[in-house]
Design a protein around this motif. Structure first.
Motif, short mmCIF file in Angstrom:
data_model
loop_
_atom_site.label_atom_id
_atom_site.label_comp_id
_atom_site.label_asym_id
_atom_site.label_seq_id
_atom_site.Cartn_x
_atom_site.Cartn_y
_atom_site.Cartn_z
N ILE A 15 38.27 29.88 31.86
CA ILE A 15 39.40 30.53 32.54
C ILE A 15 38.84 31.43 33.64
CG2 ILE A 15 41.36 32.10 32.27
CD1 ILE A 15 41.34 31.36 29.25
N TRP A 16 39.39 31.27 34.84
CA TRP A 16 39.04 32.14 35.96
C TRP A 16 40.24 32.96 36.36
CZ3 TRP A 16 35.87 30.16 40.70
CH2 TRP A 16 34.56 29.88 40.31
N LEU A 17 40.01 34.23 36.64
CA LEU A 17 41.05 35.09 37.18
C LEU A 17 40.51 35.73 38.45
CD1 LEU A 17 43.31 37.56 35.22
CD2 LEU A 17 42.46 38.06 37.50
N LEU A 18 41.19 35.51 39.56
CA LEU A 18 40.78 36.07 40.85
C LEU A 18 41.87 36.99 41.37
CD1 LEU A 18 39.43 32.82 42.54
CD2 LEU A 18 38.06 34.74 41.74
N SER A 19 41.44 38.14 41.90
CA SER A 19 42.40 39.07 42.48
C SER A 19 41.83 39.62 43.78
CB SER A 19 42.73 40.20 41.50
OG SER A 19 43.82 40.95 41.97
N PHE A 20 42.65 40.37 44.49
CA PHE A 20 42.27 40.83 45.83
C PHE A 20 41.45 42.12 45.78
CE2 PHE A 20 43.22 43.01 49.87
CZ PHE A 20 42.76 42.05 50.75
N THR A 21 41.77 43.03 44.86
CA THR A 21 41.10 44.34 44.84
C THR A 21 40.36 44.58 43.53
OG1 THR A 21 42.99 45.49 43.89
CG2 THR A 21 42.93 45.31 46.30
N ARG A 22 39.33 45.43 43.60
CA ARG A 22 38.58 45.82 42.40
C ARG A 22 39.46 46.57 41.41
NH1 ARG A 22 33.88 47.39 46.09
NH2 ARG A 22 35.14 49.24 46.34
N THR A 23 40.40 47.39 41.95
CA THR A 23 41.29 48.15 41.08
C THR A 23 42.13 47.21 40.23
OG1 THR A 23 41.41 49.88 42.75
CG2 THR A 23 43.10 49.91 41.05
N ALA A 24 42.68 46.17 40.86
CA ALA A 24 43.50 45.20 40.12
C ALA A 24 42.67 44.46 39.09
CB ALA A 24 44.15 44.22 41.09
N VAL A 25 41.45 44.09 39.46
CA VAL A 25 40.57 43.38 38.53
C VAL A 25 40.28 44.24 37.31
CG1 VAL A 25 38.17 42.61 38.23
CG2 VAL A 25 39.51 41.77 40.16
N ILE A 82 37.89 38.22 44.98
CA ILE A 82 37.50 37.08 45.82
C ILE A 82 36.16 37.37 46.49
CG2 ILE A 82 38.17 35.73 47.85
CD1 ILE A 82 41.13 36.46 46.96
N ASP A 83 35.97 38.61 46.95
CA ASP A 83 34.73 38.96 47.63
C ASP A 83 33.52 38.90 46.69
OD1 ASP A 83 35.33 40.75 50.54
OD2 ASP A 83 36.96 40.04 49.30
N SER A 84 33.69 39.35 45.45
CA SER A 84 32.56 39.30 44.52
C SER A 84 32.25 37.85 44.12
CB SER A 84 32.79 40.16 43.29
OG SER A 84 33.84 39.66 42.50
N ARG A 85 33.28 37.01 44.04
CA ARG A 85 33.05 35.59 43.75
C ARG A 85 32.26 34.96 44.90
NH1 ARG A 85 32.11 33.84 39.62
NH2 ARG A 85 33.97 34.69 38.67
N ALA A 86 32.60 35.33 46.15
CA ALA A 86 31.86 34.83 47.31
C ALA A 86 30.40 35.28 47.26
CB ALA A 86 32.53 35.30 48.60
N TRP A 87 30.18 36.54 46.88
CA TRP A 87 28.82 37.06 46.76
C TRP A 87 28.04 36.27 45.72
CZ3 TRP A 87 25.37 39.18 43.36
CH2 TRP A 87 24.28 39.87 43.91
N ASN A 88 28.67 36.00 44.58
CA ASN A 88 28.00 35.22 43.52
C ASN A 88 27.62 33.83 44.00
OD1 ASN A 88 28.17 37.27 41.64
ND2 ASN A 88 30.10 36.57 40.80
N ILE A 89 28.49 33.22 44.79
CA ILE A 89 28.21 31.89 45.33
C ILE A 89 26.99 31.95 46.24
CG2 ILE A 89 29.05 30.09 46.91
CD1 ILE A 89 31.91 30.79 45.75
N ARG A 90 26.98 32.94 47.13
CA ARG A 90 25.86 33.07 48.08
C ARG A 90 24.56 33.39 47.36
NH1 ARG A 90 26.50 37.42 51.73
NH2 ARG A 90 25.22 36.34 53.23
N TYR A 91 24.63 34.28 46.39
CA TYR A 91 23.44 34.71 45.67
C TYR A 91 22.91 33.60 44.76
CZ TYR A 91 20.37 37.60 42.79
OH TYR A 91 19.29 38.12 42.13
#
Length: 198
Positions: A54-64, A89-98
């Motif tokens: 299960i993946w859950l993606l949100s826009f802000t760290r606060t919401a996550v 979404i931004d942290s998922r992008a970072w994980n992909i790049r890293y």
């Protein structure tokens, strides 16, 4: 799970929808979207879905963080939710790049939008690997869809293109809560193009 509330019929329809259904859920502030998203994840786990699928993606760290805290209040066993992949979404992008590129890390802290563009490029260059990686994914939940614009919208499109055909999808949002003024992609803000409007 333990977090039973007095759900409306509409809320229950979302919480108990079949694993592979694809839903768009729109509701005004205070209607319980976050509670429904959390209860849905708990319900999926209680029905035997592995939390890691299960993946859950949100826009802000606060919401996550709020989602992470509240999911455990619905689950029969708090440790059941530990494997759920909850991220911005931004942290998922970072994980992909890293995770997908050998490098010394010097460019991992570039402009956010450029970092996401780079993640999209990496995904495009590694389609076979990504299809294999996403193979076991069973449900994706996206929160705050009204705020996903520009390169983040492109990244979501790319990620969803790798999801298996039978992978469920639940998108939550409210057009009245869009925060375009705080995002950086002016062209998409003006056109109103976001994940929810699409």
């Amino acid at each position: 799970g333990k977090g039973q509330l007095d759900w409306t019929n509409d809320q229950l329809r979302v919480v108990k929808a079949n694993l592979n259904e694809r839903l768009i859920v729109t509701a005004q502030p205070g209607a319980g979207k976050t509670a429904v998203a959390c209860a849905k994840i708990s319900h999926l786990i209680d029905q035997g879905v592995s939390p890691t699928n299960i993946w859950l993606l949100s826009f802000t760290r606060t919401a996550v963080q709020e989602l992470r805290d509240r999911i455990s209040s619905f689950s029969e066993e708090a440790e059941n939710i530990l494997g759920v992949k909850i991220a911005t979404i931004d942290s998922r992008a970072w994980n992909i790049r890293y995770g997908m590129r050998e490098q010394d890390g010097l460019d991992l802290f570039s402009n956010y939008d450029l970092a996401i563009e780079d993640a999209i490029k990496i995904l495009d260059e590694n389609k076979e690997e990504m299809l294999e990686f996403f193979e076991s994914l069973e449900h994706i939940i996206i929160d705050e869809a009204q705020d996903i614009t520009g390169v983040r919208l492109k990244l979501i499109h790319q990620l969803l293109s790798f999801a298996p055909e039978n992978c469920g999808l639940t998108i939550f949002g409210d057009m009245a809560q869009a925060i375009y003024g705080f995002t950086t992609d002016e062209s998409n803000q003006e056109s109103g193009e976001n994940l929810l409007s699409e």
